[in-house]
Design a protein around this motif. Structure first.
Motif: not given
Length: 256
Positions: A5, A33-34, A59, A225
């Motif tokens: 991510g 953006y995740q 998230q 990430w």
């Protein structure tokens, strides 16, 4: 490219968050953006923060928490807050560099970080340490304090949140660092450095970072990430800078 991510460290948008935390989270999500890494919660309760991130679809990847909030009774309060918002990774982002100038103090700090990590692990929360360059400058018996910290602590207790800008600023190779700490580096700070002599902060994809090499090393090392961060945005507003960064990652195929 493996599964990973891309998130944003909200410290980059600290002024925007202070003015309108929820609105800023929405803008971050709208940019693509995740996830996010928190740098404070601006007075909001855990319940309110969870409602915000759930609504915008971000998230809660990780959170930077000052050392004083990881000590004594504050540690349990910190853990409870993060569990309520669904964030299972707490990171100590900085310590006073003077603590590392003395060997006894540096070793005491390493022991303290290990104890914090053990307490977190028992409650199914991960704990990590985020570097700057001074942990590479200060040494214990000739070895950089950062490497002593990771060598002398359990990899499952103190994770490595490698800040790639500061690794390079400290004179080491960021790709080699990712590979060195394979298996204990779930989150990496993707922070770029200008190509000029000053080596100032710059948008991801416009500086010295070899993104292909970084993502390849990350895939082999278990990075989950990549967190974009820019400590100071000098040529653009912070919102424009974080847009430039994620646009480059999209264009080069690093955002899935």
């Amino acid at each position: 490219m493996g599964r990973h991510g891309v998130g944003l460290q909200l410290y980059t948008l600290r002024d925007e968050c202070a003015d309108d935390f929820f609105g800023t989270l929405r803008k971050v999500a709208d940019l693509g953006y995740q996830g996010v890494e928190f740098a404070g919660f601006y007075g909001y309760s855990a319940r309110e923060v969870k409602q915000m991130i759930d609504e915008v679809g971000l998230q809660p990847v990780s959170s930077h928490v000052a050392l004083h909030s990881l000590r004594g009774e504050e540690l349990q309060k910190t853990i409870d807050f993060h569990k309520e918002i669904g964030c299972d990774y707490i990171v100590c982002p900085w310590v006073d560099p003077q603590l590392l100038a003395d060997t006894d103090q540096a070793r005491a700090l390493i022991s303290e970080l290990a104890a914090i990590g053990e307490h977190c692990k028992k409650q199914h929360v991960r704990f990590g340490y985020h570097n700057h360059d001074f942990e590479l400058a200060h040494r214990i018996d000739g070895e950089a304090v950062l490497h002593v910290l990771y060598r002398e602590t359990d990899p499952s207790v103190v994770l490595a949140e490698l800040d790639l800008y500061w690794i390079r600023k400290g004179g080491e190779d960021e790709v080699a660092a990712i590979r060195r700490y394979a298996g204990r580096v779930p989150v990496v700070h993707l922070k770029d450095m200008e190509k000029g002599e000053e080596g100032f902060f710059t948008e991801v994809g416009t500086g010295r970072l070899d993104l292909n090499a970084i993502f390849a090393a990350g895939e082999a090392s278990g990075v989950e990430w990549y967190i974009v961060e820019q400590d100071v945005c000098r040529d653009h507003s912070p919102l424009v800078s974080v847009k430039i960064s994620i646009d480059h990652l999209k264009e080069q195929g690093f955002l899935k």
